[in-house]
Write a protein that holds these residues in place. Structure first.
Motif, mmCIF file in Angstrom:
data_model
loop_
_atom_site.group_PDB
_atom_site.id
_atom_site.type_symbol
_atom_site.label_atom_id
_atom_site.label_comp_id
_atom_site.label_asym_id
_atom_site.label_seq_id
_atom_site.Cartn_x
_atom_site.Cartn_y
_atom_site.Cartn_z
ATOM 1 N N LYS A 245 0.820 -1.209 0.000
ATOM 2 C CA LYS A 245 0.000 0.000 0.000
ATOM 3 C C LYS A 245 0.857 1.263 0.000
ATOM 4 C CE LYS A 245 -2.187 -1.361 3.733
ATOM 5 N NZ LYS A 245 -1.830 -2.790 3.821
ATOM 6 N N ASN A 246 0.273 2.340 -0.477
ATOM 7 C CA ASN A 246 0.903 3.652 -0.428
ATOM 8 C C ASN A 246 1.270 3.977 1.025
ATOM 9 O OD1 ASN A 246 1.534 6.385 -0.422
ATOM 10 N ND2 ASN A 246 -0.242 6.999 -1.643
ATOM 11 N N PRO A 247 2.550 4.211 1.310
ATOM 12 C CA PRO A 247 2.952 4.466 2.704
ATOM 13 C C PRO A 247 2.369 5.759 3.272
ATOM 14 C CG PRO A 247 4.763 4.914 1.200
ATOM 15 C CD PRO A 247 3.691 4.249 0.390
ATOM 16 N N GLY B 163 -0.679 6.596 2.932
ATOM 17 C CA GLY B 163 -2.097 6.359 3.166
ATOM 18 C C GLY B 163 -2.795 6.006 1.871
ATOM 19 N N ILE B 164 -3.719 5.080 1.923
ATOM 20 C CA ILE B 164 -4.323 4.573 0.690
ATOM 21 C C ILE B 164 -5.168 5.616 -0.019
ATOM 22 C CG2 ILE B 164 -4.253 2.144 1.349
ATOM 23 C CD1 ILE B 164 -7.161 2.371 2.277
ATOM 24 N N ASN B 165 -5.648 6.633 0.705
ATOM 25 C CA ASN B 165 -6.440 7.698 0.095
ATOM 26 C C ASN B 165 -5.764 9.055 0.232
ATOM 27 O OD1 ASN B 165 -8.738 6.056 -0.717
ATOM 28 N ND2 ASN B 165 -9.231 5.899 1.471
ATOM 29 N N SER B 166 -4.442 9.043 0.345
ATOM 30 C CA SER B 166 -3.722 10.287 0.615
ATOM 31 C C SER B 166 -3.648 11.206 -0.597
ATOM 32 C CB SER B 166 -2.302 9.982 1.101
ATOM 33 O OG SER B 166 -1.584 9.242 0.132
ATOM 34 N N CYS B 167 -3.816 10.668 -1.795
ATOM 35 C CA CYS B 167 -3.744 11.487 -3.010
ATOM 36 C C CYS B 167 -5.148 11.740 -3.536
ATOM 37 C CB CYS B 167 -2.905 10.791 -4.076
ATOM 38 S SG CYS B 167 -1.198 10.516 -3.567
ATOM 39 N N GLY C 131 -4.513 10.776 -7.479
ATOM 40 C CA GLY C 131 -3.577 11.490 -8.334
ATOM 41 C C GLY C 131 -2.124 11.303 -7.960
ATOM 42 N N CYS C 132 -1.694 10.068 -7.812
ATOM 43 C CA CYS C 132 -0.288 9.743 -7.619
ATOM 44 C C CYS C 132 -0.116 8.274 -7.937
ATOM 45 C CB CYS C 132 0.172 10.034 -6.186
ATOM 46 S SG CYS C 132 -0.672 9.044 -4.916
ATOM 47 N N ASP C 133 1.126 7.843 -8.082
ATOM 48 C CA ASP C 133 1.394 6.431 -8.336
ATOM 49 C C ASP C 133 2.330 5.925 -7.250
ATOM 50 O OD1 ASP C 133 1.447 3.926 -9.493
ATOM 51 O OD2 ASP C 133 3.063 4.423 -10.872
ATOM 52 N N LYS C 134 1.746 5.637 -6.096
ATOM 53 C CA LYS C 134 2.510 5.148 -4.959
ATOM 54 C C LYS C 134 1.852 3.885 -4.436
ATOM 55 C CE LYS C 134 4.162 9.662 -3.284
ATOM 56 N NZ LYS C 134 4.218 10.570 -2.104
ATOM 57 N N GLY C 135 2.623 2.819 -4.359
ATOM 58 C CA GLY C 135 2.097 1.575 -3.839
ATOM 59 C C GLY C 135 1.284 0.826 -4.865
ATOM 60 N N THR C 136 0.492 -0.116 -4.394
ATOM 61 C CA THR C 136 -0.296 -0.971 -5.281
ATOM 62 C C THR C 136 -1.250 -0.131 -6.119
ATOM 63 O OG1 THR C 136 -0.214 -2.751 -3.647
ATOM 64 C CG2 THR C 136 -1.885 -2.920 -5.366
ATOM 65 N N LEU C 137 -1.189 -0.329 -7.423
ATOM 66 C CA LEU C 137 -2.044 0.426 -8.341
ATOM 67 C C LEU C 137 -3.349 -0.332 -8.532
ATOM 68 C CD1 LEU C 137 -2.248 2.901 -10.262
ATOM 69 C CD2 LEU C 137 -1.412 1.391 -12.077
#
Length: 872
Positions: free
Chosen positions: A429-431, A433-437, A441-447
């Motif tokens: 997961k995005n470190p 936070g899963i809804n942080s963008c 609007g970002c590509d961090k962690g599992t897409l």
């Protein structure tokens, strides 16, 4: 809107610019023809009762009430992304419109379903429907009247297009089944579905009209329009879809939101659409022109240049344009009737819940009208949990979409005791936070999804790492996109490499990609190619798992000896983890198939599929490739792709035998004559008194700043009536008329002439599991037109597909597929009708597991089927 005093000078200059530039550089032969008037709705028998109910209300509504329900109350002026005005005196509420195609955008306690492209990869009509039902249940549970989905445009013509992933794949029939089954599911629970975006919005850049330039013009010929891009919309209309959203771009020089040829001729007359047509958000660029061209609802109501000023092309301006005679009363009446009839058609007049969430905030309390600086406040979120058991549906789709491209030496499935080394940030997961963008609007962690209005917040994200932990797998994870120096490779290790490729909507730029993949091209993000290469240099058994919005290039590492297996997990939504584990560890055999072609190079595509860059004036995108998109192009150019459309391996094997073809409806060159239109509601056409648009005295005491209202000041309403009395005339466009047409020969019902959908042939075949594992097979049916025709046709074209249930080794299932009259027809531009080009000719009906693995041919003329491999 219609008279000079209804525009600001600013708006007049802009509209002049848009009008002049809209056709300057459109190539000869592509200029959109006018088509007037807007056809009345209510002439098909399946909507008769809803139109009857609607007409009773409309007959009792004032001018201001009518214009109030045709537009939004302004951006950020309510709980939903779009909020229409109401007519409370006749008990018609404000309608809530909300994104998006894979789940409720900007909400809570909702499901983040797999994206459309993932659903397409299942080739499973039942799962398409089940997802639609689940979406409908969640939208209804939140009190949303109108679901802004599904998306079947863009078609995916342009591989780097930013929003291809919202649709179901790069074939019109795959898109059509995905869209139609989704609509049927959504509307089965009373939610109005919106099929979008009509039409040919195949890239994100330059799609919108603005101060500097008009939106991009997609220039395409009439046959290409009908046989590719319109096909899924026709099927959506045939399924009874309640709403259609127009695209931002222009088509053949005319903005979609006011393109009379598209809305009046194609959609409302030829396809017999009975619901209402809305603009995309801030895509409406005129007042009278858009009304005359058939637009029924303006969203979110503001002008497109600078919203949040309390300015609108409709609302009070629509009231003015009725009073001064610029817009005929019957055009407004029809627009309002269409909106109300759709509300009745879906049963929303009976105990439909009110919105219980707020797209603008996750707080329990907040401003009721966030777009106003002086908004009253109150409870805006009730945090209603609408998830139900929908995670099961989401997980099934995510799993059954996983597409096994390569599996050397049967390295998959993995044993439960396999020693795994896991590489790549996409695995976790995005470190932040899963809804942080915002809007993903970002590509961090599992897409799990692309970015933009088609995204949804995750209630949770089951990442691959979460699922490996839950399984108790023996693994070590290196949460980096660079090969670590401390991974300590051992001969017994199996390396799992997670990589991705992202895209989204144009209002967000991610890593220099403004929606479309301009910077990334078709490459993996975050140096994914190098990560795979580096891992493959140290490990002898490498499995690559790809989360992607669409085609990517695999050539940098695909053939490396260590790369034993490649899986496309597409965009799985919240259920990315366990769905993948069920495939990796062999609980379930993979059954996904590619919904697009994977090339060996971007040079495999014709130049016309490149993204259009900046151009002075209106950017021109001319579809010179015509029908030859995706696998159709690869066949014509005789290019062997890396993986063909429809490709997908299994842990078992299947045979297709005992095929039969049976004629059902005899073919004729021209379809039987269309049914005549029924009688739509009629109303008095007299222009109402100016007093029907006056501001009520009590309303001024609670007026919300920047909120859009349909009332006029008394002086303005009286001035509009005086303009009418003085004989002032609106400069109507060429070809304008108020005389209703009987309709084109290709029409006659929702979706077109009902005879087009008569079954011409049924095809039956037995599918047998000839391997050693339980699995599901997909039978894809393609049509090859007879040789020697005067009209050019692609080598083969998908026309139907079916998927078996789970088959144990040795088990069989008989599948039924069908071919309609339309499937065997071409669009004749001169006749403006679907014609069978060779009634007695032998149509080749090819069946197989992919477009390059067709092993059964049935002949329409011979009436027989043989096992035979297709070749160009």
């Amino acid at each position: 809107m219609s008279a000079p005093h209804s525009f600001s000078i600013f708006s007049l200059i802009l509209l002049s610019l848009s009008s002049c530039a809209s056709s300057i550089d459109v190539p000869a032969g592509y200029v959109a023809a006018p088509y007037y008037p807007a056809p009345h709705g209510g002439w098909t028998s399946d909507w008769t009762e809803s139109y009857r109910k609607a007409s009773l209300l409309v007959s009792n509504m004032t001018l201001a009430e009518k214009t109030n329900v045709t537009a939004g109350t302004g951006i950020f002026m309510g709980r939903c992304v779009g909020n229409t005005g109401s007519a409370t005196r006749v008990e018609f509420p404000s309608l809530c419109l909300q994104d998006g195609p894979l789940g409720i955008r900007n909400s809570d306690h909702n499901t983040a379903f797999p994206a459309g492209i993932t659903v397409g990869a299942t080739f499973d009509k039942n799962l398409m429907y089940a997802r639609g039902v689940a979406l409908g249940e969640e939208f209804r549970g939140k009190g949303i009247n109108i679901h802004l989905g599904p998306s079947v445009g863009p078609l995916g013509r342009r591989p780097r297009g930013g929003r291809n992933w919202e649709g179901f794949g790069s074939d019109p029939v795959l898109q059509a089944f995905g869209g139609a089954r989704t609509i049927e599911g959504i509307q089965s629970v009373g939610v109005i579905a919106t099929i979008k975006h009509l039409i040919a919005n195949e890239q994100e850049m330059y799609r919108m009209y603005n101060l500097a330039q008009p939106g991009i013009s997609s220039n395409l010929d009439d046959r290409t329009l009908h046989e590719l891009y319109l096909w899924p919309f026709a099927e959506g209309v045939r399924s009874g879809v309640g709403a259609v959203m127009m695209a931002y771009n222009a088509v053949n020089g005319s903005a979609c939101s006011q393109n009379s040829y598209l809305i009046n001729n194609i959609l409302k007359d030829e396809l017999g659409f009975q619901g209402f047509v809305m603009s995309d958000w801030l895509a409406q660029i005129s007042g009278v022109a858009s009304s005359l061209s058939g637009l029924d609802m303006s969203m979110p109501g503001d002008i497109h240049t600078i919203p949040l000023l309390g300015s609108s092309y409709w609302m009070y301006e629509y009231s003015r344009s009725i009073l001064n005679g610029s817009v005929p009363v019957d055009r407004l009446n029809d627009a309002v009737t269409r909106i109300l009839a759709t509300w009745f058609q879906l049963g929303q007049d009976q105990d439909y819940p009110k919105p219980n969430f707020d797209t603008n905030t996750l707080d329990a309390e907040g401003p009721l009208y966030p777009g106003s600086l002086f908004s009253p406040t109150g409870i805006v979120n009730e945090f209603v949990d609408v998830q139900g058991n929908h995670a099961d549906v989401a997980r099934d789709i995510a799993r059954d979409a996983i597409t096994l491209l390569k599996n050397t030496n049967g390295i998959l499935p993995l044993s439960k005791t396999a020693k795994l080394k896991v590489f790549g940030t996409d695995a976790e997961k995005n470190p932040d936070g899963i809804n942080s963008c915002t809007d993903m609007g970002c590509d961090k962690g599992t897409l799990g999804m692309g970015w933009g209005s088609g995204s949804a917040r995750y209630p949770y994200l089951d990442s691959p790492i979460d699922a490996l932990k839950a399984r108790g797998a023996n693994f070590t994870f290196f949460n980096t996109d660079s090969f670590p120096s401390n991974s300590n490779p051992a001969a017994s290790d199996i390396a799992l490499v997670f990589v991705n490729a992202d895209s989204g909507e144009n209002y967000i730029t991610v890593e220099n990609n403004p929606g479309d993949r301009t910077s990334a091209n078709l490459n993996l993000w975050h140096n994914g190619d190098k990560l795979v290469q580096d891992v493959a240099a140290k490990y002898t058994n490498v499995i690559v798992i790809v989360h992607t919005v669409g085609p990517i290039l695999l050539e940098a590492w695909h053939d490396l000896p260590a790369v034993k297996s490649v899986l496309f997990a597409h965009l799985p939504g919240q259920e990315a983890g366990e769905s993948l584990m069920q495939i990796l560890f062999g609980d379930v055999s993979p059954s996904g198939h590619l919904p697009y072609t994977i090339p060996t190079s971007e040079d495999n595509y014709p130049d016309s599929l490149d993204l259009i860059g900046f151009e002075l004036g209106q950017p021109q995108d001319t579809f010179t490739e015509g029908l030859y998109v995706d696998y159709r192009h690869f066949h014509k150019a005789n290019i062997t792709p890396r993986y063909a459309f429809g490709h997908g391996l299994s842990y078992t094997t299947f045979s297709f035998t005992n095929a039969t073809i049976t004629p059902v409806t005899p073919l004729t060159s021209t379809p039987p004559a269309r049914p005549a239109k029924g009688t739509p509601p009629s109303y008095p056409t007299a222009i109402p008194a100016a007093a029907e648009a006056y501001w009520p005295a009590e309303a001024k005491t609670y007026r919300i700043w920047r909120y859009l209202y349909s009332w006029l000041e008394k002086a303005d309403a009286d001035a509009a009536a005086a303009d009418l009395a003085a004989g002032k005339k609106y400069p109507y466009p060429p070809g304008y008329t108020t005389t209703q047409k009987p309709g084109p020969p290709a029409g006659g019902a929702q979706g077109g002439n009902p005879a087009l959908f008569d079954t011409a042939y049924t095809v039956s075949l037995r599918v047998t599991n000839t391997g050693n594992a339980t699995g599901r097979a997909v039978a894809q049916l393609y049509v090859q037109f007879p040789p020697g025709l005067a009209v050019d046709t692609p080598a083969v074209q998908l026309r139907d597909f079916a998927k078996t249930g789970p088959l144990a080794p040795g088990a069989s299932q008989t599948l039924q597929l069908r071919l309609t009259r339309k499937d065997l027809s071409v669009w004749d531009v001169a006749a403006q009708n679907w014609l069978v080009p060779s009634v007695a000719g032998d149509y080749g009906v090819w069946i197989g597991e992919a477009v390059d693995r067709l092993g059964v041919r049935c002949g329409s003329a011979t009436g027989g089927c043989v096992e035979k491999a297709f070749s160009l």
